[in-house]
Design a protein around this motif. Structure first.
Motif, PDB file in Angstrom:
ATOM      1  N   THR A  42      94.230 -12.465  74.308  1.00  0.00           N
ATOM      2  CA  THR A  42      93.975 -12.517  75.752  1.00  0.00           C
ATOM      3  C   THR A  42      92.712 -11.742  76.107  1.00  0.00           C
ATOM      4  O   THR A  42      91.864 -12.224  76.869  1.00  0.00           O
ATOM      5  CB  THR A  42      95.188 -11.964  76.531  1.00  0.00           C
ATOM      6  N   VAL A  43      92.560 -10.556  75.530  1.00  0.00           N
ATOM      7  CA  VAL A  43      91.360  -9.755  75.791  1.00  0.00           C
ATOM      8  C   VAL A  43      90.133 -10.449  75.196  1.00  0.00           C
ATOM      9  O   VAL A  43      89.060 -10.472  75.815  1.00  0.00           O
ATOM     10  CB  VAL A  43      91.516  -8.324  75.236  1.00  0.00           C
ATOM     11  N   THR A  44      90.299 -11.045  74.023  1.00  0.00           N
ATOM     12  CA  THR A  44      89.191 -11.763  73.390  1.00  0.00           C
ATOM     13  C   THR A  44      88.762 -12.945  74.249  1.00  0.00           C
ATOM     14  O   THR A  44      87.557 -13.195  74.422  1.00  0.00           O
ATOM     15  CB  THR A  44      89.597 -12.236  71.977  1.00  0.00           C
ATOM     16  N   ASP A  45      89.725 -13.671  74.805  1.00  0.00           N
ATOM     17  CA  ASP A  45      89.392 -14.785  75.704  1.00  0.00           C
ATOM     18  C   ASP A  45      88.642 -14.290  76.938  1.00  0.00           C
ATOM     19  O   ASP A  45      87.709 -14.938  77.420  1.00  0.00           O
ATOM     20  CB  ASP A  45      90.653 -15.545  76.122  1.00  0.00           C
ATOM     21  N   GLU A  46      89.048 -13.135  77.447  1.00  0.00           N
ATOM     22  CA  GLU A  46      88.364 -12.546  78.604  1.00  0.00           C
ATOM     23  C   GLU A  46      86.916 -12.205  78.233  1.00  0.00           C
ATOM     24  O   GLU A  46      85.980 -12.502  78.982  1.00  0.00           O
ATOM     25  CB  GLU A  46      89.123 -11.298  79.049  1.00  0.00           C
ATOM     26  N   LEU A  47      86.735 -11.598  77.069  1.00  0.00           N
ATOM     27  CA  LEU A  47      85.377 -11.269  76.611  1.00  0.00           C
ATOM     28  C   LEU A  47      84.558 -12.532  76.375  1.00  0.00           C
ATOM     29  O   LEU A  47      83.364 -12.568  76.682  1.00  0.00           O
ATOM     30  CB  LEU A  47      85.439 -10.435  75.325  1.00  0.00           C
ATOM     31  N   ARG A  48      85.185 -13.574  75.834  1.00  0.00           N
ATOM     32  CA  ARG A  48      84.479 -14.845  75.607  1.00  0.00           C
ATOM     33  C   ARG A  48      83.975 -15.437  76.908  1.00  0.00           C
ATOM     34  O   ARG A  48      82.887 -16.002  76.963  1.00  0.00           O
ATOM     35  CB  ARG A  48      85.419 -15.857  74.940  1.00  0.00           C
ATOM     36  N   ALA A  49      84.772 -15.312  77.961  1.00  0.00           N
ATOM     37  CA  ALA A  49      84.376 -15.870  79.254  1.00  0.00           C
ATOM     38  C   ALA A  49      83.235 -15.075  79.874  1.00  0.00           C
ATOM     39  O   ALA A  49      82.370 -15.644  80.544  1.00  0.00           O
ATOM     40  CB  ALA A  49      85.572 -15.895  80.202  1.00  0.00           C
ATOM     41  N   LEU A  50      83.236 -13.762  79.661  1.00  0.00           N
ATOM     42  CA  LEU A  50      82.239 -12.908  80.294  1.00  0.00           C
ATOM     43  C   LEU A  50      80.971 -12.741  79.465  1.00  0.00           C
ATOM     44  O   LEU A  50      79.884 -12.582  80.028  1.00  0.00           O
ATOM     45  CB  LEU A  50      82.851 -11.529  80.590  1.00  0.00           C
ATOM     46  N   THR A  51      81.114 -12.748  78.154  1.00  0.00           N
ATOM     47  CA  THR A  51      79.965 -12.575  77.260  1.00  0.00           C
ATOM     48  C   THR A  51      80.082 -13.597  76.126  1.00  0.00           C
ATOM     49  O   THR A  51      80.446 -13.236  74.998  1.00  0.00           O
ATOM     50  CB  THR A  51      79.919 -11.152  76.676  1.00  0.00           C
ATOM     51  N   PRO A  52      79.789 -14.853  76.399  1.00  0.00           N
ATOM     52  CA  PRO A  52      79.968 -15.900  75.377  1.00  0.00           C
ATOM     53  C   PRO A  52      79.184 -15.576  74.099  1.00  0.00           C
ATOM     54  O   PRO A  52      78.039 -15.152  74.142  1.00  0.00           O
ATOM     55  CB  PRO A  52      79.408 -17.150  76.044  1.00  0.00           C
ATOM     56  N   ALA A  53      79.877 -15.781  72.970  1.00  0.00           N
ATOM     57  CA  ALA A  53      79.261 -15.576  71.662  1.00  0.00           C
ATOM     58  C   ALA A  53      80.056 -16.358  70.623  1.00  0.00           C
ATOM     59  O   ALA A  53      81.291 -16.409  70.702  1.00  0.00           O
ATOM     60  CB  ALA A  53      79.245 -14.095  71.304  1.00  0.00           C
ATOM     61  N   PRO A  54      79.366 -16.967  69.661  1.00  0.00           N
ATOM     62  CA  PRO A  54      80.083 -17.706  68.613  1.00  0.00           C
ATOM     63  C   PRO A  54      81.073 -16.832  67.838  1.00  0.00           C
ATOM     64  O   PRO A  54      82.131 -17.304  67.427  1.00  0.00           O
ATOM     65  CB  PRO A  54      78.961 -18.210  67.699  1.00  0.00           C
ATOM     66  N   ALA A  55      80.749 -15.563  67.640  1.00  0.00           N
ATOM     67  CA  ALA A  55      81.659 -14.670  66.909  1.00  0.00           C
ATOM     68  C   ALA A  55      82.979 -14.511  67.647  1.00  0.00           C
ATOM     69  O   ALA A  55      84.044 -14.437  67.019  1.00  0.00           O
ATOM     70  CB  ALA A  55      81.005 -13.302  66.701  1.00  0.00           C
ATOM     71  N   LEU A  56      82.933 -14.457  68.972  1.00  0.00           N
ATOM     72  CA  LEU A  56      84.173 -14.342  69.754  1.00  0.00           C
ATOM     73  C   LEU A  56      84.982 -15.638  69.689  1.00  0.00           C
ATOM     74  O   LEU A  56      86.219 -15.597  69.674  1.00  0.00           O
ATOM     75  CB  LEU A  56      83.864 -13.966  71.200  1.00  0.00           C
ATOM     76  N   ASP A  57      84.287 -16.779  69.659  1.00  0.00           N
ATOM     77  CA  ASP A  57      84.990 -18.056  69.521  1.00  0.00           C
ATOM     78  C   ASP A  57      85.736 -18.124  68.190  1.00  0.00           C
ATOM     79  O   ASP A  57      86.890 -18.539  68.132  1.00  0.00           O
ATOM     80  CB  ASP A  57      84.004 -19.224  69.623  1.00  0.00           C
ATOM     81  N   THR A  58      85.058 -17.700  67.128  1.00  0.00           N
ATOM     82  CA  THR A  58      85.675 -17.680  65.802  1.00  0.00           C
ATOM     83  C   THR A  58      86.849 -16.709  65.773  1.00  0.00           C
ATOM     84  O   THR A  58      87.916 -17.017  65.219  1.00  0.00           O
ATOM     85  CB  THR A  58      84.631 -17.279  64.736  1.00  0.00           C
ATOM     86  N   ALA A  59      86.666 -15.540  66.362  1.00  0.00           N
ATOM     87  CA  ALA A  59      87.738 -14.536  66.405  1.00  0.00           C
ATOM     88  C   ALA A  59      88.962 -15.077  67.137  1.00  0.00           C
ATOM     89  O   ALA A  59      90.098 -14.889  66.680  1.00  0.00           O
ATOM     90  CB  ALA A  59      87.233 -13.264  67.074  1.00  0.00           C
ATOM     91  N   ALA A  60      88.738 -15.755  68.247  1.00  0.00           N
ATOM     92  CA  ALA A  60      89.855 -16.311  69.015  1.00  0.00           C
ATOM     93  C   ALA A  60      90.598 -17.365  68.201  1.00  0.00           C
ATOM     94  O   ALA A  60      91.838 -17.407  68.221  1.00  0.00           O
ATOM     95  CB  ALA A  60      89.348 -16.904  70.323  1.00  0.00           C
ATOM     96  N   GLN A  61      89.864 -18.191  67.470  1.00  0.00           N
ATOM     97  CA  GLN A  61      90.513 -19.216  66.657  1.00  0.00           C
ATOM     98  C   GLN A  61      91.322 -18.593  65.525  1.00  0.00           C
ATOM     99  O   GLN A  61      92.447 -19.008  65.248  1.00  0.00           O
ATOM    100  CB  GLN A  61      89.472 -20.193  66.085  1.00  0.00           C
ATOM    101  N   ARG A  62      90.779 -17.573  64.885  1.00  0.00           N
ATOM    102  CA  ARG A  62      91.500 -16.902  63.799  1.00  0.00           C
ATOM    103  C   ARG A  62      92.754 -16.206  64.329  1.00  0.00           C
ATOM    104  O   ARG A  62      93.795 -16.218  63.670  1.00  0.00           O
ATOM    105  CB  ARG A  62      90.584 -15.930  63.081  1.00  0.00           C
ATOM    106  N   LEU A  63      92.656 -15.598  65.502  1.00  0.00           N
ATOM    107  CA  LEU A  63      93.842 -14.975  66.109  1.00  0.00           C
ATOM    108  C   LEU A  63      94.902 -16.024  66.412  1.00  0.00           C
ATOM    109  O   LEU A  63      96.093 -15.817  66.147  1.00  0.00           O
ATOM    110  CB  LEU A  63      93.457 -14.228  67.389  1.00  0.00           C
ATOM    111  N   THR A  64      94.473 -17.154  66.966  1.00  0.00           N
ATOM    112  CA  THR A  64      95.402 -18.243  67.280  1.00  0.00           C
ATOM    113  C   THR A  64      96.112 -18.722  66.017  1.00  0.00           C
ATOM    114  O   THR A  64      97.331 -18.944  66.030  1.00  0.00           O
ATOM    115  CB  THR A  64      94.658 -19.406  67.957  1.00  0.00           C
ATOM    116  N   ASP A  65      95.375 -18.859  64.922  1.00  0.00           N
ATOM    117  CA  ASP A  65      95.976 -19.300  63.662  1.00  0.00           C
ATOM    118  C   ASP A  65      97.029 -18.310  63.166  1.00  0.00           C
ATOM    119  O   ASP A  65      98.113 -18.714  62.725  1.00  0.00           O
ATOM    120  CB  ASP A  65      94.893 -19.492  62.595  1.00  0.00           C
TER     121      ASP A  65
END
Length: 136
Positions: A42-65
């Motif tokens: 949830t915090v990672t998604d918040e950071l992704r929305a405020l400071t988009p970065a490919p690393a955060l997208d990857t992190a969110a996907q790995r957390l989801t998995d």
């Protein structure tokens, strides 16, 4: 001189009930770990929305998995970001929250002896520590 007690004491232990389900220690740890990782997502998604970065997208996907694995194939619920505030203080607060959650997840993953979740939590802990300027 004293009259004997004729009723059961209120301090007597009740008979154990076996008619409700019990969870094992491993199941409890799975639930705790999934909860910490979901909060971190949830915090990672918040950071992704405020400071988009490919690393955060990857992190969110790995957390989801990982969460999906821990929850027997059920995907986590994803919340929409709650704010559009991009002040440095807000981003720092999110990073601190993510660092704390990653630390909690690391403790539970280590206790659970889950190598993949331990590695993921440690990565997040290091990433957020570096973003906050914390040396460890």
């Amino acid at each position: 001189m004293y009259e004997p007690i004729r009723t059961k004491s209120v301090h007597t232990m009740a008979e154990p009930r076996l008619d409700f389900p019990h969870r094992s220690r491993e199941e409890e740890l799975d639930n705790q770990l999934a909860g910490h990782l979901t909060a971190l997502l949830t915090v990672t998604d918040e950071l992704r929305a405020l400071t988009p970065a490919p690393a955060l997208d990857t992190a969110a996907q790995r957390l989801t998995d990982q969460i999906t694995r821990l929850r027997d194939g059920r995907s986590p619920f994803r919340a929409a970001p709650t704010t559009t505030t991009t002040t440095p203080a807000h981003i720092t607060a999110l990073r601190q929250r993510a660092h704390t959650l990653a630390g909690r997840a690391l403790v539970v993953a280590t206790s659970r002896d889950d190598a993949s979740a331990t590695a993921l939590a440690a990565e997040h802990l290091e990433t957020h520590a570096a973003a906050l300027g914390i040396s460890g």
